[in-house]
Design an enzyme around this catalytic site. Sequence first.
Site, mmCIF file in Angstrom:
data_model
loop_
_atom_site.group_PDB
_atom_site.id
_atom_site.type_symbol
_atom_site.label_atom_id
_atom_site.label_comp_id
_atom_site.label_asym_id
_atom_site.label_seq_id
_atom_site.Cartn_x
_atom_site.Cartn_y
_atom_site.Cartn_z
ATOM 1 N N ASN A 18 33.010 38.558 18.956
ATOM 2 C CA ASN A 18 32.508 40.092 18.301
ATOM 3 C C ASN A 18 31.160 40.254 19.185
ATOM 4 O O ASN A 18 30.221 39.150 19.828
ATOM 5 C CB ASN A 18 33.263 40.096 17.098
ATOM 6 C CG ASN A 18 32.733 40.632 16.528
ATOM 7 O OD1 ASN A 18 32.677 42.380 17.370
ATOM 8 N ND2 ASN A 18 33.195 41.298 15.515
ATOM 9 N N GLY A 20 27.640 39.553 18.370
ATOM 10 C CA GLY A 20 26.200 39.429 18.055
ATOM 11 C C GLY A 20 26.557 37.683 17.993
ATOM 12 O O GLY A 20 25.856 37.321 17.332
ATOM 13 N N LYS A 23 27.117 34.502 22.852
ATOM 14 C CA LYS A 23 27.728 35.041 23.928
ATOM 15 C C LYS A 23 26.596 34.593 24.273
ATOM 16 O O LYS A 23 26.940 33.509 26.083
ATOM 17 C CB LYS A 23 28.565 36.016 24.882
ATOM 18 C CG LYS A 23 29.555 35.898 23.641
ATOM 19 C CD LYS A 23 30.282 37.407 24.590
ATOM 20 C CE LYS A 23 30.067 38.810 24.344
ATOM 21 N NZ LYS A 23 29.657 39.033 22.035
ATOM 22 N N TYR A 59 26.373 55.383 20.903
ATOM 23 C CA TYR A 59 25.992 55.275 19.628
ATOM 24 C C TYR A 59 25.765 56.520 18.792
ATOM 25 O O TYR A 59 25.616 57.184 17.610
ATOM 26 C CB TYR A 59 25.763 54.276 18.932
ATOM 27 C CG TYR A 59 25.898 53.429 19.327
ATOM 28 C CD1 TYR A 59 27.515 52.518 19.106
ATOM 29 C CD2 TYR A 59 25.518 52.021 20.036
ATOM 30 C CE1 TYR A 59 28.025 50.855 18.845
ATOM 31 C CE2 TYR A 59 26.410 50.433 20.493
ATOM 32 C CZ TYR A 59 27.524 50.313 19.405
ATOM 33 O OH TYR A 59 28.292 49.520 19.951
ATOM 34 N N GLU A 93 29.989 37.127 31.154
ATOM 35 C CA GLU A 93 30.304 37.309 29.567
ATOM 36 C C GLU A 93 30.846 38.510 29.374
ATOM 37 O O GLU A 93 30.912 39.328 30.068
ATOM 38 C CB GLU A 93 28.395 37.740 29.543
ATOM 39 C CG GLU A 93 28.317 38.505 27.931
ATOM 40 C CD GLU A 93 27.065 38.908 27.567
ATOM 41 O OE1 GLU A 93 26.197 38.205 28.186
ATOM 42 O OE2 GLU A 93 26.619 38.371 26.351
ATOM 43 N N ARG A 94 31.714 37.875 28.894
ATOM 44 C CA ARG A 94 33.148 39.274 28.963
ATOM 45 C C ARG A 94 33.790 39.246 30.060
ATOM 46 O O ARG A 94 33.419 39.079 30.504
ATOM 47 C CB ARG A 94 32.636 40.126 28.328
ATOM 48 C CG ARG A 94 31.464 40.080 26.300
ATOM 49 C CD ARG A 94 32.050 41.505 25.633
ATOM 50 N NE ARG A 94 31.660 41.656 24.663
ATOM 51 C CZ ARG A 94 32.777 41.994 23.366
ATOM 52 N NH1 ARG A 94 34.161 40.962 23.859
ATOM 53 N NH2 ARG A 94 31.742 41.674 22.118
ATOM 54 N N GLU A 161 22.284 50.224 18.315
ATOM 55 C CA GLU A 161 22.842 49.619 17.244
ATOM 56 C C GLU A 161 22.871 49.623 16.289
ATOM 57 O O GLU A 161 23.755 49.694 15.036
ATOM 58 C CB GLU A 161 23.356 48.037 17.653
ATOM 59 C CG GLU A 161 24.110 47.023 19.280
ATOM 60 C CD GLU A 161 24.333 45.690 19.319
ATOM 61 O OE1 GLU A 161 24.582 45.580 20.377
ATOM 62 O OE2 GLU A 161 23.228 45.069 18.387
HETATM 63 P P1 DGT Z 1 25.897 38.763 22.120
HETATM 64 O O1 DGT Z 1 24.883 37.941 22.914
HETATM 65 O O2 DGT Z 1 27.124 37.179 21.573
HETATM 66 O O3 DGT Z 1 25.047 38.692 20.689
HETATM 67 O O4 DGT Z 1 26.392 39.499 23.128
HETATM 68 P P2 DGT Z 1 26.176 41.279 22.379
HETATM 69 O O5 DGT Z 1 26.669 41.712 21.196
HETATM 70 O O6 DGT Z 1 24.730 40.927 23.553
HETATM 71 O O7 DGT Z 1 27.802 41.614 23.265
HETATM 72 P P3 DGT Z 1 28.920 42.680 23.259
HETATM 73 O O8 DGT Z 1 29.385 42.436 24.640
HETATM 74 O O9 DGT Z 1 28.743 42.034 22.426
HETATM 75 O O10 DGT Z 1 28.261 43.838 22.833
HETATM 76 C C1 DGT Z 1 27.440 44.922 23.641
HETATM 77 C C2 DGT Z 1 27.502 46.045 22.894
HETATM 78 O O11 DGT Z 1 27.838 46.876 24.045
HETATM 79 C C3 DGT Z 1 28.078 46.638 21.648
HETATM 80 O O12 DGT Z 1 26.934 47.531 21.311
HETATM 81 C C4 DGT Z 1 29.154 46.801 22.112
HETATM 82 C C5 DGT Z 1 28.795 47.573 23.054
HETATM 83 N N1 DGT Z 1 30.112 48.110 23.695
HETATM 84 C C6 DGT Z 1 30.764 49.530 23.609
HETATM 85 N N2 DGT Z 1 31.826 49.235 24.272
HETATM 86 C C7 DGT Z 1 32.238 48.283 25.171
HETATM 87 C C8 DGT Z 1 33.031 47.395 26.073
HETATM 88 O O13 DGT Z 1 33.670 47.926 26.039
HETATM 89 N N3 DGT Z 1 32.307 46.396 26.448
HETATM 90 C C9 DGT Z 1 31.509 46.099 25.718
HETATM 91 N N4 DGT Z 1 30.618 44.871 26.163
HETATM 92 N N5 DGT Z 1 30.352 46.385 25.185
HETATM 93 C C10 DGT Z 1 30.834 47.570 24.357
#
Ligand code: DGT
Length: 220
Positions: A18, A20, A23, A59, A93-94, A161
């Site tokens: 998810n 946050g 990763k 967003y 990552e992803r 966010e």
């Molecule tokens: P972490 O290190 O686990 O905290 O990872 P985050 O939260 O920085 O990375 P992630 O991929 O969970 O989220 C990146 C942002 O992009 C988050 O606001 C969700 C948004 N998002 C919307 N659509 C997508 C998509 O298709 N793929 C990814 N990765 N993020 C997306």
Amino acid sequence: MAFLNKQKRPFTVVVEGNIGCGKTTFLNHCNKFNNVCVLAEPIEMWRNCNNHNLLGLLYQDIKKWSFTFQSYVQLTMLQQHTKQTSCPIKLMERSIYSARYCFVEKMKQDGLIPQASAAVIDKHFQWIRENVDITVDLIVYLRTTPEVVYERMLKRNRSEEKSVSLEYLQALHQIHEDWLYHKSLFDLPANVLVLNANLDKSAICEEYLKVEGHILNKSV
Ligand code: DGT
């Protein structure tokens, strides 16, 4: 395959979970291994596509920008999957899979992406799967509870966010669970190793040890 890499393919691991879930912390931990090519998510590209902050636009008005955003995510993920490396192991990552199976799916469920736009993304995704080598060898699922990641997201205070709600994270959590844990949604491109990513930074390193052996010293 038309676009198969000529170079020997690295053993490819993708880190999923998810928003946050930690990763980036896991990737930073793995950066110390010199046989691993670590590819962070291309979030800076999403924030600056010819000076357009697509993540910010998403967003601000999710209905208007979902298709645009996911089209660019799909392209940048494809670039990550096909990036050549001389390292025997690639850690991403992803992936293009979670973009489609988690994020696009959620947008479809919420009626944010018109069916015709979703069809275009799917045609593109299908074509990639049939013509490009996007093989994944292992998935590491950083499993969390939505309440924990919500707290972390508030703490990190990423400007884009601010509108992300606990309800959104709960729904995204359920999709990750159904796909990676219950294995009841979509196909799995590789075996899944599950880690308890609710643990805080001081305790998580021991959890990482459970998967290090599966990642290191691997080759295809
Ligand atoms: P972490 O290190 O686990 O905290 O990872 P985050 O939260 O920085 O990375 P992630 O991929 O969970 O989220 C990146 C942002 O992009 C988050 O606001 C969700 C948004 N998002 C919307 N659509 C997508 C998509 O298709 N793929 C990814 N990765 N993020 C997306």
